[in-house]
Structure formats: structure tokens, C-alpha cells
Design a protein around this motif. Structure first.
Motif, mmCIF file in Angstrom:
data_model
loop_
_atom_site.group_PDB
_atom_site.id
_atom_site.type_symbol
_atom_site.label_atom_id
_atom_site.label_comp_id
_atom_site.label_asym_id
_atom_site.label_seq_id
_atom_site.Cartn_x
_atom_site.Cartn_y
_atom_site.Cartn_z
ATOM 1 N N ILE A 243 0.789 -1.224 -0.052
ATOM 2 C CA ILE A 243 -0.076 0.099 -0.045
ATOM 3 C C ILE A 243 0.801 1.281 -0.053
ATOM 4 C CG2 ILE A 243 -1.440 1.316 1.394
ATOM 5 C CD1 ILE A 243 -2.860 -1.244 2.349
ATOM 6 N N CYS A 244 1.898 1.300 0.730
ATOM 7 C CA CYS A 244 2.774 2.327 0.864
ATOM 8 C C CYS A 244 3.454 2.520 -0.517
ATOM 9 C CB CYS A 244 3.850 2.171 2.090
ATOM 10 S SG CYS A 244 3.265 2.687 3.532
ATOM 11 N N ALA A 245 3.945 1.610 -1.205
ATOM 12 C CA ALA A 245 4.433 1.475 -2.415
ATOM 13 C C ALA A 245 3.728 2.166 -3.534
ATOM 14 C CB ALA A 245 4.953 0.301 -3.009
ATOM 15 N N GLN A 246 2.386 1.897 -3.473
ATOM 16 C CA GLN A 246 1.353 2.575 -4.424
ATOM 17 C C GLN A 246 1.045 3.912 -4.137
ATOM 18 O OE1 GLN A 246 1.117 0.745 -7.164
ATOM 19 N NE2 GLN A 246 2.372 -0.638 -6.112
ATOM 20 N N ARG A 247 0.892 4.161 -2.814
ATOM 21 C CA ARG A 247 0.645 5.428 -2.448
ATOM 22 C C ARG A 247 1.793 6.606 -2.741
ATOM 23 N NH1 ARG A 247 -3.293 7.098 1.486
ATOM 24 N NH2 ARG A 247 -1.690 8.282 2.492
ATOM 25 N N GLY A 248 3.176 6.077 -2.625
ATOM 26 C CA GLY A 248 4.262 6.579 -3.077
ATOM 27 C C GLY A 248 4.108 7.019 -4.502
ATOM 28 N N LEU B 231 -1.131 12.771 -7.534
ATOM 29 C CA LEU B 231 -2.667 12.500 -7.756
ATOM 30 C C LEU B 231 -3.205 12.062 -6.209
ATOM 31 C CD1 LEU B 231 -2.295 9.595 -10.641
ATOM 32 C CD2 LEU B 231 -3.252 11.990 -10.775
ATOM 33 N N PRO B 232 -4.595 12.044 -6.361
ATOM 34 C CA PRO B 232 -5.230 11.586 -4.880
ATOM 35 C C PRO B 232 -4.733 10.449 -4.322
ATOM 36 C CG PRO B 232 -6.802 12.518 -6.439
ATOM 37 C CD PRO B 232 -5.541 12.244 -7.298
ATOM 38 N N GLU B 233 -4.410 10.161 -3.128
ATOM 39 C CA GLU B 233 -3.994 8.907 -2.680
ATOM 40 C C GLU B 233 -5.175 8.042 -1.912
ATOM 41 O OE1 GLU B 233 -0.622 9.652 -0.038
ATOM 42 O OE2 GLU B 233 -0.118 11.480 -1.117
ATOM 43 N N ARG B 234 -6.536 8.358 -2.170
ATOM 44 C CA ARG B 234 -7.162 7.625 -1.812
ATOM 45 C C ARG B 234 -7.275 6.724 -0.424
ATOM 46 N NH1 ARG B 234 -10.770 6.475 -6.320
ATOM 47 N NH2 ARG B 234 -9.951 7.527 -8.107
ATOM 48 N N THR B 235 -6.776 7.662 0.649
ATOM 49 C CA THR B 235 -6.629 7.083 2.051
ATOM 50 C C THR B 235 -7.953 6.282 2.495
ATOM 51 O OG1 THR B 235 -5.197 8.957 2.458
ATOM 52 C CG2 THR B 235 -6.065 7.711 4.300
ATOM 53 N N ALA C 151 -4.753 -11.223 -2.466
ATOM 54 C CA ALA C 151 -6.057 -10.780 -3.202
ATOM 55 C C ALA C 151 -5.958 -9.040 -2.999
ATOM 56 C CB ALA C 151 -7.304 -11.328 -2.846
ATOM 57 N N ALA C 152 -5.824 -8.863 -1.936
ATOM 58 C CA ALA C 152 -5.793 -7.402 -1.327
ATOM 59 C C ALA C 152 -4.741 -6.662 -2.097
ATOM 60 C CB ALA C 152 -5.612 -7.161 -0.103
ATOM 61 N N VAL C 153 -3.400 -7.409 -1.866
ATOM 62 C CA VAL C 153 -2.129 -6.658 -2.578
ATOM 63 C C VAL C 153 -2.559 -6.532 -4.269
ATOM 64 C CG1 VAL C 153 0.197 -6.904 -3.105
ATOM 65 C CG2 VAL C 153 -0.772 -7.212 -0.689
ATOM 66 N N GLY C 154 -2.919 -7.669 -4.904
ATOM 67 C CA GLY C 154 -3.176 -7.566 -6.114
ATOM 68 C C GLY C 154 -3.952 -6.303 -6.546
ATOM 69 N N TRP C 155 -5.248 -6.235 -5.892
ATOM 70 C CA TRP C 155 -6.037 -5.212 -6.146
ATOM 71 C C TRP C 155 -5.590 -3.830 -5.984
ATOM 72 C CZ3 TRP C 155 -10.313 -3.417 -8.307
ATOM 73 C CH2 TRP C 155 -10.917 -2.072 -7.869
ATOM 74 N N VAL C 156 -4.790 -3.663 -4.711
ATOM 75 C CA VAL C 156 -4.155 -2.378 -4.618
ATOM 76 C C VAL C 156 -3.182 -1.909 -5.892
ATOM 77 C CG1 VAL C 156 -2.466 -1.088 -3.253
ATOM 78 C CG2 VAL C 156 -4.371 -2.263 -2.233
ATOM 79 N N VAL C 157 -2.245 -2.983 -6.169
ATOM 80 C CA VAL C 157 -1.169 -2.621 -7.334
ATOM 81 C C VAL C 157 -1.710 -2.613 -8.660
ATOM 82 C CG1 VAL C 157 0.755 -3.619 -8.257
ATOM 83 C CG2 VAL C 157 0.526 -4.105 -5.892
ATOM 84 N N LEU C 158 -2.703 -3.455 -8.930
ATOM 85 C CA LEU C 158 -3.359 -3.335 -10.290
ATOM 86 C C LEU C 158 -4.284 -1.794 -10.418
ATOM 87 C CD1 LEU C 158 -4.121 -6.845 -11.180
ATOM 88 C CD2 LEU C 158 -2.247 -5.457 -11.977
ATOM 89 N N SER C 159 -5.065 -1.557 -9.346
ATOM 90 C CA SER C 159 -6.021 -0.590 -9.422
ATOM 91 C C SER C 159 -5.025 0.877 -9.504
ATOM 92 C CB SER C 159 -6.767 -0.743 -8.334
ATOM 93 O OG SER C 159 -6.414 -0.289 -7.139
ATOM 94 N N THR C 160 -4.131 0.857 -8.671
ATOM 95 C CA THR C 160 -3.308 2.052 -8.571
ATOM 96 C C THR C 160 -2.575 2.336 -9.900
ATOM 97 O OG1 THR C 160 -2.944 1.748 -6.364
ATOM 98 C CG2 THR C 160 -1.441 3.430 -7.319
ATOM 99 N N THR C 161 -2.125 1.274 -10.415
ATOM 100 C CA THR C 161 -1.493 1.500 -11.887
ATOM 101 C C THR C 161 -2.273 1.755 -13.017
ATOM 102 O OG1 THR C 161 0.089 -0.593 -11.290
ATOM 103 C CG2 THR C 161 -0.026 -0.070 -13.626
ATOM 104 N N ILE D 208 3.896 -7.708 -10.573
ATOM 105 C CA ILE D 208 3.570 -8.015 -8.988
ATOM 106 C C ILE D 208 2.091 -8.205 -8.547
ATOM 107 C CG2 ILE D 208 3.507 -6.768 -6.820
ATOM 108 C CD1 ILE D 208 5.914 -4.987 -8.019
ATOM 109 N N GLY D 209 1.112 -7.491 -9.355
ATOM 110 C CA GLY D 209 -0.195 -7.779 -9.058
ATOM 111 C C GLY D 209 -0.499 -9.306 -9.375
ATOM 112 N N LEU D 210 -0.082 -9.641 -10.567
ATOM 113 C CA LEU D 210 -0.550 -10.783 -11.112
ATOM 114 C C LEU D 210 0.077 -11.928 -10.264
ATOM 115 C CD1 LEU D 210 -0.611 -9.711 -15.088
ATOM 116 C CD2 LEU D 210 -2.629 -10.407 -13.411
ATOM 117 N N ILE D 211 1.197 -11.890 -9.737
ATOM 118 C CA ILE D 211 1.821 -12.859 -9.096
ATOM 119 C C ILE D 211 0.895 -13.073 -7.935
ATOM 120 C CG2 ILE D 211 3.622 -13.146 -7.395
ATOM 121 C CD1 ILE D 211 5.421 -11.814 -9.293
ATOM 122 N N ASN D 212 0.316 -12.156 -7.234
ATOM 123 C CA ASN D 212 -0.499 -12.435 -6.112
ATOM 124 C C ASN D 212 -1.743 -12.948 -6.478
ATOM 125 O OD1 ASN D 212 0.639 -11.051 -3.457
ATOM 126 N ND2 ASN D 212 1.330 -9.751 -5.014
#
Length: 391
Positions: A74-79, A86-90, A125-135, A161-165
Motif C-alpha cells: 500500500i505504501c509503495a502505491q501511495r508513494g 494524484l489523490p492517494e485515496r486514503t 488478493a488485497a495486494v493484487g487489487w491495490v497494485v493493479l487498480s493504482t497502476t 507484482i499484481g498478477l503474481i499475487n
């Protein structure tokens, strides 16, 4: 698997030291860099805990490790979002963490996976969603700021990264009997670790490169732009003139220099102050830029003196173009304070490149001579180097 996981952990610590140094040195990007520092440290912590399975406390090595990994990604994608402004969607991230954490606590630290209900796959599943949606959200901004190639590289890295998860989750759903805990050696687990190492390296070095690229762009802007008006400065205009002169010598492509000097500018400063003078300069700069073509260039080359270089502009149309600039400067009064507006005019000198010019310096002298003649003849007018006054 523990030595390989520990090697990956050491790799993340190296990235953390890199981001820590960047945070200390790079002031403008500290918010993004701070997120990436936490990302690298969180990933290292999660991997370190994971490497201790099954020897350490199961709550720590299972739930603790997975929480650290989720927060790290989550920190990686917020960074990345912070870096791109862009809005960080906290709120969205907080809900995701709360739901995932509640699910893991409810499931408990399962020592051996029982299908998809293992808490590690909930986190995957959560990590995959965070990474792919942020991308997806960041792709267009990346492309606009850094080009298609950079956007594709970042999308590919994050996509891996997202697909691995998500692949881990799919395998758990369709073939739970084939699941092997990550700390247990297997071809799939080793492949996942190696792909994670490669993707992490690509992500960290790509964004370090983008930070350096952005800093270089800012440095170039500082070197080539006038701080007050944002126009090209004298040095940048001289370089542009040298390139235009080279094209003229090679291809006989004509160009025109238009020298613009604001009339009675000292009187404006003396009467209303330097802040009012700055407002007049900014207004004049905006008008000049708005009334040239995209291929042309405008710069501030002195206190109240501007220069426009008109590409592919022969003497037949240069006077008309210069008159348009003079009228643009005089078109609107500049408001310098409440209830006070200043009428601004400009004297303009025009010179089009000629076979008689030995160098670009002679051309500039002709433009300056025309400008001084416009001043002598009453100001607020256009004069050409040939001595013809514009209507």
C-alpha cells in the motif's frame, strides 16, 4: 526457502537505505520517497518474519508477516500517487486494510493452508487489487509526464507484482491440494520469489530514475527560464538563435527577430513600485506568448526587454507579426492594485535574416537599431531594420 527469502529481505534493506538517503537529500519529493522507504522496510520485515516459519510464534510469522506485506505494498502505491501528484485515496486503503485484517484475525494463523481460506491468500488478493487498480489510475499521468515507454515499463512491473499475487489466489481456488506454504521449497514458490525480486528491483530503480529525471528537468528550467515571467532567458534565446542561424545557413530557412521594449517602464517602477513593475512584466510576457505560433519562441532578455524569434518568417510578413505583438501588449491595461490600472505600450524593432549578415550578432544589431529608432520616433510603434515604419 529460508535463505532465498532472507536474500530477498537483504535486497529490500538495500532499497530502504537507498530511499533513506534520497529522503535526506531530495526535499521536493520527500512525501513519495518516505512512502517508498516504508515500503522497503515493511517488505523486509514481512519477509524476515516469513523466513522464520515454522520455528517462531505462528501469529507473528503468519498474521504479522502478512500485515507487514500488505502495508508495504500500500505504501509503495501511495508513494507512486504522491510522486505523480494524484489523490492517494486514503479512505479506500483504510477500508481495505480493516477488512483484510479482520478476515485474517477471524481465520487465525492457520499452520497449513486449507484452500483459499488461508490468510496469506486473503492478503494476496488485497495486494493484487491495490497494485493493479493504482497502476490503472496512474497510467495516463505517467504517460503524459514521462512518455509512453516509461508508462509501459511501470505498468508492466506493477502488472507482474499484481498478477503474481492473483495467480496465487487462483491456484488456491482451483487446486487447493497443490498449495505449498511459501517457506516450503517448491518450483512455484521459488519462481514467485525470483519474480518478486525482479519486479521489486524494476520498481525501485525505475522510480529512482524518474526522480532524477524530474530533478534534471527542474534544473534545466531554472537554467533556461526567467524566474519572474517563465519565459526563456537570454542564454536560452542565444542558443535558439544559433540553431536558427545554422538552419538558415544549411537550408536557407528564413527567420525573424522581434525586439520588444516596454515604454516608460522606469516611470512605472518609480510611481507604483517594483511589485507593480513585476505585474506589468508578467502581463506583457503572457500577451507575447499568446500571440505567437507554437513554433516561435519568446524570451525575456533584459529588465523590460523581450525578444521573439519567428521561425520560417520572411520579411514580407514579419512586420505584420510584429505589429500584432505590439497591439497585444497595448490591448489591456494592467491592474497593479485595487482601482489602479496601468496602460502599457511597447516599442518594437524587427530584423529578418539577410544574406548580408555575417553572423547572427549582426542581425541582432539590426533589430536593436530598429528598436531604438522606434523609441526616437515616439514609441508605441514598430520599425524594421530597413527603416520602414509599420502602419
Amino acid at each position: 526457502m529460508s535463505p532465498l527469502i532472507l536474500l530477498t529481505c537483504f535486497q529490500m534493506l538495500l532499497y530502504a537505505s537507498m530511499w533513506g538517503l534520497a529522503w535526506a537529500v531530495i526535499g521536493d519529493e520527500r512525501r513519495a520517497v518516505g512512502h517508498w522507504l516504508v515500503y522497503a522496510l515493511g517488505l523486509a520485515l514481512g519477509l524476515a518474519l516469513m523466513s522464520q516459519r515454522p520455528d517462531m510464534n505462528v501469529w507473528l510469522t503468519e498474521i504479522g508477516a502478512n500485515v507487514a506485506l500488505l502495508l508495504a505494498f500500500i505504501c509503495a502505491q501511495r508513494g507512486m500517487l504522491a510522486f505523480l501528484r494524484l489523490p492517494e485515496r486514503t479512505g479506500e486503503m483504510l477500508v481495505l486494510v480493516a477488512v483484510t485484517l479482520a478476515g485474517m484475525i477471524w481465520l487465525g494463523p492457520v499452520p497449513q493452508p486449507r484452500g483459499w481460506i488461508h490468510p496469506g491468500y486473503l492478503v494476496a488478493a488485497a495486494v493484487g487489487w491495490v497494485v493493479l487498480s493504482t497502476t490503472w489510475r496512474a497510467h495516463r499521468t505517467l504517460r503524459d509526464q514521462f512518455g509512453r515507454t516509461v508508462a509501459r515499463v511501470v505498468a508492466t512491473t506493477n502488472g507482474v507484482i499484481g498478477l503474481i499475487n492473483w495467480v496465487r489466489v487462483v491456484i488456491a481456488l482451483v487446486a487447493p491440494q497443490n498449495i505449498v506454504p511459501l517457506h516450503v521449497p517448491s518450483a512455484l514458490n521459488m519462481g514467485l520469489v525470483y519474480m518478486t525480486m525482479a519486479a521489486a528491483a524494476s520498481f525501485n530503480f525505475m522510480f529512482l530514475f524518474l526522480i532524477v529525471l524530474r530533478l534534471l528537468r527542474r534544473l534545466t528550467t531554472l537554467v533556461q527560464r526567467d524566474a519572474l515571467t517563465g519565459l526563456l532567458n537570454r542564454r536560452a534565446m542565444e542558443q535558439l538563435l544559433d540553431r536558427a542561424w545554422s538552419r538558415w545557413r544549411r537550408l536557407a530557412e528564413p527567420f525573424t527577430v522581434v525586439s520588444v521594449d516596454l515604454d516608460h517602464f522606469k516611470h512605472i517602477n518609480d510611481t507604483w513600485g517594483h511589485q507593480a513593475g513585476d505585474e506589468v512584466l508578467k502581463a506583457a510576457a503572457g500577451q507575447l506568448v499568446a500571440h505567437v505560433r507554437e513554433v516561435d519562441a519568446v524570451g525575456r532578455v533584459g529588465g523590460e526587454e523581450f525578444m521573439a524569434v519567428l521561425e520560417a518568417c520572411a520579411s514580407g510578413v514579419s512586420t505584420v507579426a510584429a505589429e500584432r505583438l505590439r497591439q497585444a501588449v497595448a490591448a489591456e491595461a494592467v491592474q497593479v492594485e485595487a482601482g489602479v490600472s496601468i496602460a502599457v505600450t511597447a516599442s518594437v524593432g524587427v530584423a529578418t535574416v539577410s544574406p548580408g549578415d555575417a553572423n547572427v550578432g549582426e542581425m541582432l544589431k539590426r533589430a536593436d537599431a530598429a528598436l531604438y529608432r522606434a523609441k526616437r520616433e515616439g514609441r508605441n510603434r514598430v520599425c524594421t531594420s530597413e527603416g520602414e515604419a509599420a502602419p
